[in-house]
Design an enzyme around this catalytic site. Structure first.
Site, PDB file in Angstrom:
ATOM      1  N   ASP A 123       6.057  96.268  56.591  1.00  0.00           N
ATOM      2  CA  ASP A 123       4.720  95.706  56.821  1.00  0.00           C
ATOM      3  C   ASP A 123       3.849  96.054  55.620  1.00  0.00           C
ATOM      4  O   ASP A 123       3.909  97.180  55.123  1.00  0.00           O
ATOM      5  CB  ASP A 123       4.129  96.321  58.115  1.00  0.00           C
ATOM      6  CG  ASP A 123       3.031  95.457  58.699  1.00  0.00           C
ATOM      7  OD1 ASP A 123       2.033  95.226  58.000  1.00  0.00           O
ATOM      8  OD2 ASP A 123       3.177  95.013  59.856  1.00  0.00           O
ATOM      9  N   GLY A 155      -1.641  93.986  59.863  1.00  0.00           N
ATOM     10  CA  GLY A 155      -1.117  95.080  60.694  1.00  0.00           C
ATOM     11  C   GLY A 155      -1.885  96.353  60.369  1.00  0.00           C
ATOM     12  O   GLY A 155      -2.570  96.451  59.350  1.00  0.00           O
ATOM     13  N   THR A 213       3.130  83.118  52.480  1.00  0.00           N
ATOM     14  CA  THR A 213       3.689  84.193  53.312  1.00  0.00           C
ATOM     15  C   THR A 213       4.661  83.645  54.335  1.00  0.00           C
ATOM     16  O   THR A 213       5.620  84.298  54.712  1.00  0.00           O
ATOM     17  CB  THR A 213       2.552  84.938  54.071  1.00  0.00           C
ATOM     18  OG1 THR A 213       1.528  85.242  53.152  1.00  0.00           O
ATOM     19  CG2 THR A 213       3.048  86.206  54.728  1.00  0.00           C
ATOM     20  N   ALA A 232      10.015  84.598  64.760  1.00  0.00           N
ATOM     21  CA  ALA A 232       8.776  84.381  65.529  1.00  0.00           C
ATOM     22  C   ALA A 232       8.115  83.098  65.053  1.00  0.00           C
ATOM     23  O   ALA A 232       7.809  82.941  63.873  1.00  0.00           O
ATOM     24  CB  ALA A 232       7.831  85.560  65.328  1.00  0.00           C
ATOM     25  N   TYR A 286      -0.783  76.078  59.245  1.00  0.00           N
ATOM     26  CA  TYR A 286      -0.105  77.167  59.945  1.00  0.00           C
ATOM     27  C   TYR A 286       1.077  76.624  60.760  1.00  0.00           C
ATOM     28  O   TYR A 286       2.224  77.056  60.588  1.00  0.00           O
ATOM     29  CB  TYR A 286      -1.122  77.881  60.840  1.00  0.00           C
ATOM     30  CG  TYR A 286      -0.553  78.998  61.670  1.00  0.00           C
ATOM     31  CD1 TYR A 286       0.338  79.910  61.122  1.00  0.00           C
ATOM     32  CD2 TYR A 286      -0.933  79.164  62.997  1.00  0.00           C
ATOM     33  CE1 TYR A 286       0.844  80.940  61.886  1.00  0.00           C
ATOM     34  CE2 TYR A 286      -0.434  80.190  63.769  1.00  0.00           C
ATOM     35  CZ  TYR A 286       0.452  81.075  63.218  1.00  0.00           C
ATOM     36  OH  TYR A 286       0.953  82.100  63.978  1.00  0.00           O
ATOM     37  N   LYS A 343       5.215  77.077  60.017  1.00  0.00           N
ATOM     38  CA  LYS A 343       6.156  77.646  60.985  1.00  0.00           C
ATOM     39  C   LYS A 343       7.208  76.613  61.402  1.00  0.00           C
ATOM     40  O   LYS A 343       8.346  76.970  61.702  1.00  0.00           O
ATOM     41  CB  LYS A 343       5.384  78.179  62.188  1.00  0.00           C
ATOM     42  CG  LYS A 343       4.772  79.533  61.923  1.00  0.00           C
ATOM     43  CD  LYS A 343       5.892  80.500  61.668  1.00  0.00           C
ATOM     44  CE  LYS A 343       5.526  81.895  61.422  1.00  0.00           C
ATOM     45  NZ  LYS A 343       6.729  82.735  61.217  1.00  0.00           N
TER      46      LYS A 343
END
Ligand code: UDP
Length: 328
Positions: A32, A37, A96, A118, A150, A154
């Site tokens: 991480d 986070g 990312t 995820a 976004y 994904k």
């Protein structure tokens, strides 16, 4: 016992997953960069000898491939998440969310590591159906509206994962999260429940965007991480996409009212136009309700905590945080 890598393991969902894996006796490596986070999310488990934490970014391919060596299972949760963050920084979202996933899938396919990817209910975009099943169409808006970056990023991850499964037999499971909530979730990136609870604990008003008739389903993170682990341990789930969440629908106005009832019934609701909350180029998803029968039939389980139970847990945690802040 398995050796697990959790990317994004200091994040909200990642830290709960890490904790649960440790409880089950597994060894966990967290990767991480602490961008969204937080170290303190892992404070309950930092002394555990089966946990190691690598502070670095998944966008560093050398670090990423070093960290995957000798691992049995990769839970890939690291991503740029949250509608507000994504709207504010679409470049970071794309960088990312796409390239590092490809690097990771490629090395996992070579090393024959199991992978949980995820993903998010954002991949359905603004599909107008009442309830979404995994085989439904993806309905994105125009590329001029950053929100869709976004879900699109994904969706590309999902295409990549399924392609690696088909071509190389990669044992991968994809989970699309639907509004996962619980202790440790913060409101900075737009998440509605921590924002409403903070506003209520400060005496209000609770700020509902638009008319509050938007609909969501909220699932407790503890139930979600159990579902993730069971999916990874179920061979029949490999190569499939799963909706992961609750199917109990609630409007944002009802949600605000439930929180107000629990904290202080005198608090009022303030309505704010989307334009003022997110700027001109924002588009909301009006209704987001999953069908979770695929999850239920594969693992014999679906998140089922009531909204009331979930809110009680979050309000309790927020009060503890506030009281601890006052003492220090
Ligand atoms: N929302 C709101 N007030 C807030 C934050 C969010 O009314 O302070 C609304 C938002 O417009 C959306 C819903 O709550 O319709 C859920 O928002 P969130 O960002 O938590 O998740 P997502 O839109 O990704 O489902």
């Amino acid at each position: 016992m398995a050796r697990c890598l959790v990317t994004g393991g200091a994040g909200f969902i990642g830290s709960h997953l890490t904790e649960r894996l440790l409880e089950l006796g597994h060894e966990v490596i967290v990767l991480d960069n602490l961008s969204t986070g937080r170290q303190e999310n892992l404070s309950h488990v930092t002394g555990n000898p089966r946990l190691s934490i690598r502070n670095g970014s998944i966008t560093d391919p050398v670090l990423l491939s070093e960290t995957t060596v000798g691992v049995d299972v990769i839970y890939h949760l690291a991503a740029a998440v949250g509608v507000k963050l994504v709207a504010d920084d679409p470049v970071r979202t794309i960088e990312t969310n796409i390239y590092p996933t490809e690097v990771l899938l490629r090395s996992a396919a070579t090393a024959r590591q199991r992978v949980f990817l995820a993903s998010t209910s954002e991949v359905y975009g603004k599909n107008p159906k009442e309830r979404w099943t995994e085989e439904d169409d993806l309905h994105f808006g125009p590329t001029s509206r950053p929100r869709w970056a976004y879900g699109c990023s994904k969706a590309i991850d999902e295409f990549l994962a399924l392609a690696y499964h088909r071509k190389f037999g990669l044992p991968v499971v994809i989970g699309r999260f639907f509004n996962v909530v619980g202790p440790r979730q913060v409101g900075h990136y737009g998440m509605v429940i921590p924002r409403f609870v903070d506003q209520a604990l400060q005496g209000g008003p609770v700020v509902v965007y638009d008319d509050g008739e938007q609909v969501r389903c909220f699932a407790h993170v503890k139930e979600v991480v159990n579902a993730i682990i069971r999916l990874v341990e179920t061979p029949a789930a490999q190569g499939l996409v799963y909706n992961i969440g609750s199917d109990a629908a609630v409007s944002i106005r009802q949600l605000a009212q439930e929180i107000i009832q629990r904290v202080d019934p005198r608090i009022r609701i303030q309505y704010l136009a989307y334009r003022e909350a997110y700027g001109d180029d924002f588009e909301d998803v009006r209704r987001r309700v999953p069908v979770v029968s695929r999850l239920e039939s594969t693992i014999g389980y679906k998140p089922s905590m009531t909204l009331g139970e979930i809110l009680d847990d979050i309000i309790r945690w927020k009060r503890e945080q506030r009281d601890a802040g006052r003492r220090s």
